[in-house]
Design a protein around this motif. Sequence first.
Motif, short mmCIF file in Angstrom:
data_model
loop_
_atom_site.label_atom_id
_atom_site.label_comp_id
_atom_site.label_asym_id
_atom_site.label_seq_id
_atom_site.Cartn_x
_atom_site.Cartn_y
_atom_site.Cartn_z
N ASP A 8 -2.03 52.61 63.11
CA ASP A 8 -2.80 52.32 61.91
C ASP A 8 -2.50 53.36 60.84
OD1 ASP A 8 -4.58 51.46 60.03
OD2 ASP A 8 -6.33 51.52 61.35
N THR A 9 -2.46 52.94 59.60
CA THR A 9 -2.22 53.89 58.51
C THR A 9 -3.37 54.88 58.35
OG1 THR A 9 -3.14 52.27 56.95
CG2 THR A 9 -0.76 52.27 57.26
N ALA A 10 -4.57 54.50 58.84
CA ALA A 10 -5.69 55.44 58.77
C ALA A 10 -5.46 56.64 59.66
CB ALA A 10 -6.99 54.73 59.17
N ILE A 11 -4.72 56.47 60.77
CA ILE A 11 -4.40 57.61 61.62
C ILE A 11 -3.49 58.58 60.87
CG2 ILE A 11 -3.24 58.30 63.75
CD1 ILE A 11 -4.12 55.72 65.01
N ARG A 12 -2.56 58.03 60.11
CA ARG A 12 -1.70 58.89 59.30
C ARG A 12 -2.50 59.66 58.26
NH1 ARG A 12 1.59 55.56 55.25
NH2 ARG A 12 -0.54 55.47 54.47
N ASP A 13 -3.47 58.96 57.61
CA ASP A 13 -4.21 59.58 56.51
C ASP A 13 -5.29 60.54 56.99
OD1 ASP A 13 -2.64 58.05 54.84
OD2 ASP A 13 -4.10 56.42 54.70
N TRP A 14 -5.87 60.26 58.18
CA TRP A 14 -7.03 61.05 58.61
C TRP A 14 -6.75 61.93 59.84
CZ3 TRP A 14 -10.84 61.36 55.28
CH2 TRP A 14 -11.02 60.32 54.36
N VAL A 15 -5.56 61.83 60.42
CA VAL A 15 -5.23 62.64 61.58
C VAL A 15 -3.94 63.42 61.34
CG1 VAL A 15 -4.70 62.65 64.05
CG2 VAL A 15 -6.41 61.05 63.14
N PRO A 18 -3.96 65.53 57.75
CA PRO A 18 -4.90 66.67 57.78
C PRO A 18 -4.51 67.75 58.77
CG PRO A 18 -6.12 64.62 57.71
CD PRO A 18 -4.68 64.25 57.91
N PHE A 132 -12.25 66.75 67.49
CA PHE A 132 -12.24 65.65 66.53
C PHE A 132 -11.07 64.69 66.73
CE2 PHE A 132 -14.80 68.79 64.22
CZ PHE A 132 -15.85 68.00 63.78
N PHE A 133 -9.94 65.15 67.22
CA PHE A 133 -8.74 64.31 67.25
C PHE A 133 -8.19 64.10 68.66
CE2 PHE A 133 -8.58 66.83 63.26
CZ PHE A 133 -8.85 65.79 62.38
N SER A 169 -2.06 63.66 69.17
CA SER A 169 -2.56 64.59 68.16
C SER A 169 -2.54 66.02 68.66
CB SER A 169 -3.99 64.20 67.76
OG SER A 169 -4.83 64.16 68.90
#
Length: 246
Positions: A8-15, A18, A132-133, A169
């Motif tokens: 998911d692109t959210a994993i790129r943006d939020w994991v 960061p 968190f990850f 991660s």
Amino acid sequence: MAEDLVLDTAIRDWVLIPLTVVMILIGILRYFVSKLMRSQQNPDAKVVREGQVVIRARNLRAGANFIPSKSFRARRAYFSNEENGLLHVPKGQGQNPQAQMFSDPNMAMDMMKKNLSMIIPQTLTFAWVNFFFSGFVAAKIPFPLTQRFRSMLQNGIDLSTVDVSYVSSRSWYFLNLFGLRGLFSLILGEENAMDDTQRMMQMSGFGMDPTKNLSAEKDGLDIIQHEWALPKFEQRAEAALKKLLS
């Protein structure tokens, strides 16, 4: 058979992003904190003098064949004479590095500061990543890998069906921890881009006896065989020029 995953692109943006940004910022912050905690110490004159003597002895060994035999023997006696040679260390006068470390409170304090500046940020960052990850598949390497890389790239993921090229991660954290030296060399300069691997190597070699370098250079000068590389150099040069001009 290994399964192909769609990240998911959210994993790129939020994991992924960061984690990378935080590791870079922590590395820069740790450098400036360790710089502020570093105490100014005047170099020991004896240590500096011994280092210069070692450099001069190495230069003599490197260029020994370009000076006459008489000059080489005189220089070697000046360095390795058993009575007053610069490289001669009398028995019983060698420094005990461990005793010197514990007798000097400033040296022990500097060592403790270096350890704290490395251990505390690593511990806090690893706890943050693990809380968190943990369990995220953060990235995929664009080329196939063997099964030996699974334990290194998929730390925290116990699935044998996932392809080895996927990176967890937690493994991404370790890759950034030990692999950002090139980026720090661009940001902080080549001399300041010291990764944690080099810090561990320096701490393991802390307290080495500098007098061993003098003894090693003395042994090297004693066993070297002098062969002058320029016998009758003027006659040989003249003959070579005559041959070229004729």
